[in-house]
Write an enzyme that holds these catalytic residues in place. Sequence first.
Site, PDB file in Angstrom:
ATOM      1  N   CYS A  86       0.772  -1.070   0.058  1.00 50.63           N
ATOM      2  CA  CYS A  86       0.017  -0.097  -0.038  1.00 50.63           C
ATOM      3  C   CYS A  86       0.884   1.298   0.153  1.00 50.63           C
ATOM      4  O   CYS A  86       1.594   1.495  -0.883  1.00 50.63           O
ATOM      5  CB  CYS A  86      -0.910  -0.160   1.352  1.00 50.63           C
ATOM      6  SG  CYS A  86      -2.470   1.163   1.109  1.00 50.63           S
ATOM      7  N   LYS A 104     -12.252   7.797  -3.139  1.00 47.95           N
ATOM      8  CA  LYS A 104     -11.486   6.729  -2.508  1.00 47.95           C
ATOM      9  C   LYS A 104     -11.683   5.370  -3.416  1.00 47.95           C
ATOM     10  O   LYS A 104     -13.027   5.021  -3.831  1.00 47.95           O
ATOM     11  CB  LYS A 104     -11.753   6.479  -1.077  1.00 47.95           C
ATOM     12  CG  LYS A 104     -11.009   5.306  -0.491  1.00 47.95           C
ATOM     13  CD  LYS A 104     -11.426   5.222   0.807  1.00 47.95           C
ATOM     14  CE  LYS A 104     -10.648   4.211   1.656  1.00 47.95           C
ATOM     15  NZ  LYS A 104     -10.873   3.983   3.221  1.00 47.95           N
ATOM     16  N   SER A 109      -8.182  -0.211  -0.871  1.00 45.80           N
ATOM     17  CA  SER A 109      -8.597   0.832   0.167  1.00 45.80           C
ATOM     18  C   SER A 109      -7.463   1.830  -0.005  1.00 45.80           C
ATOM     19  O   SER A 109      -6.722   1.628   1.042  1.00 45.80           O
ATOM     20  CB  SER A 109      -8.761   0.028   1.661  1.00 45.80           C
ATOM     21  OG  SER A 109      -9.317   1.059   2.502  1.00 45.80           O
ATOM     22  N   HIS A 143      -4.682  -5.125  -0.710  1.00 46.50           N
ATOM     23  CA  HIS A 143      -4.578  -5.815   0.471  1.00 46.50           C
ATOM     24  C   HIS A 143      -5.360  -7.080   0.335  1.00 46.50           C
ATOM     25  O   HIS A 143      -6.105  -7.587   0.813  1.00 46.50           O
ATOM     26  CB  HIS A 143      -5.456  -5.015   1.369  1.00 46.50           C
ATOM     27  CG  HIS A 143      -4.605  -3.703   1.652  1.00 46.50           C
ATOM     28  ND1 HIS A 143      -3.970  -3.416   2.442  1.00 46.50           N
ATOM     29  CD2 HIS A 143      -5.110  -2.305   1.309  1.00 46.50           C
ATOM     30  CE1 HIS A 143      -3.645  -2.293   2.540  1.00 46.50           C
ATOM     31  NE2 HIS A 143      -4.413  -1.533   1.808  1.00 46.50           N
ATOM     32  N   GLU A 155      -3.785  -9.404   2.007  1.00 46.46           N
ATOM     33  CA  GLU A 155      -3.880  -9.983   3.430  1.00 46.46           C
ATOM     34  C   GLU A 155      -5.090  -9.664   4.298  1.00 46.46           C
ATOM     35  O   GLU A 155      -5.124 -10.229   5.329  1.00 46.46           O
ATOM     36  CB  GLU A 155      -2.482  -9.379   4.114  1.00 46.46           C
ATOM     37  CG  GLU A 155      -2.916  -7.852   4.518  1.00 46.46           C
ATOM     38  CD  GLU A 155      -2.515  -6.818   3.561  1.00 46.46           C
ATOM     39  OE1 GLU A 155      -2.696  -5.447   3.922  1.00 46.46           O
ATOM     40  OE2 GLU A 155      -2.455  -7.157   2.528  1.00 46.46           O
ATOM     41  N   ARG A 187     -15.926   2.671  10.380  1.00 45.49           N
ATOM     42  CA  ARG A 187     -14.886   3.744  10.929  1.00 45.49           C
ATOM     43  C   ARG A 187     -14.975   4.866  10.390  1.00 45.49           C
ATOM     44  O   ARG A 187     -15.073   5.958  10.918  1.00 45.49           O
ATOM     45  CB  ARG A 187     -13.670   2.912  10.819  1.00 45.49           C
ATOM     46  CG  ARG A 187     -12.393   3.846  11.427  1.00 45.49           C
ATOM     47  CD  ARG A 187     -11.206   3.719  10.717  1.00 45.49           C
ATOM     48  NE  ARG A 187     -11.231   3.919   9.301  1.00 45.49           N
ATOM     49  CZ  ARG A 187     -10.388   3.647   8.483  1.00 45.49           C
ATOM     50  NH1 ARG A 187      -9.081   2.677   8.850  1.00 45.49           N
ATOM     51  NH2 ARG A 187     -10.228   3.720   7.321  1.00 45.49           N
TER      52      ARG A 187
END
Length: 310
Positions: A142, A163, A192, A235, A237, A249
């Site tokens: 990232c 985003k 993200s 990502h 992971e 969030r």
Amino acid sequence: MPIKIPDTLPARRVLEAEGVAVMRERDAIRQDIRPLRIGLLNLMPDKISTETQLARLLAATPLQIELTLVRITDHVARNTSADHMATFYRPWSDVATNRYDGFIITGAPVERLAFEQVSYWREFRSILDWTQTNVHRCLALCWAAQAALYHFHGTPKHELQRKAFGVFAHRNLVPESPYLRGFADVFDVPVSRWTENVRADVQATAGLTILAESSESGLCLIDDPRRRMLHMFNHLEYDTKTLAREYERDGASQLPLNYFPSDDPALRPRNRWRSHGHLLFGNWINEIYQTTPFDVDTIGAVTAVDAAAE
């Protein structure tokens, strides 16, 4: 072989509950084997979740892994307890003389800042340079991938109007790459981020190879063999619910695309990327194992000779 992590690290309980083989420190000492030494510079806010996600993938390989958690020397984590950081993390200044077969650098919640505005940018640059002499192979994730490309090649990042958030289909552009061994022609990856690297900038830099990209979210995976670095902008992971936690969030301000069934956040998301996450990390570990010197003290010296011969 299992992964060797501290006996009291919270990730241990999670992984053992999942059936992941985790080795006790006293058992690892008895084995007559050289484990692969992997360092993890964890810059993510939720450090415990990130530790668990990455340890899970490293533990799935057939080799014994010795994981060292590393932090920026003078940076104080805001979202993780001081006790956890003091117990399990070592400042980079304390490990700077060590040598590692592999080193992972995570993303950080600073991607909308100019690189030079990041409070730990000077030390971060020193760490990137250190990977060229003390690390056999490095995996940057990232923001760290963007930062490494900027540091080594001057490749700029570009802010997105909206985003890039969701799970997107990515094309396998170089199936013969050892890092993509076993990958499907098209595979899903969680994304993200607020910034991106663009194809034209990467193609203008000699020696970089684009391994995977998405028509919706852009570049995903870049190989930099001369630097012995693999850059992953997204990502694989992530846990199943990580994007859901980010959505909550952020006040449910932007729905992650292609993630919740029928785009309904009331429904449980389905993990469509887990197998490729294991493939990527397994392939990366295998490349390390096949090429790293047996004598850890020669890491850096050997790779410097190899680079000079290219």
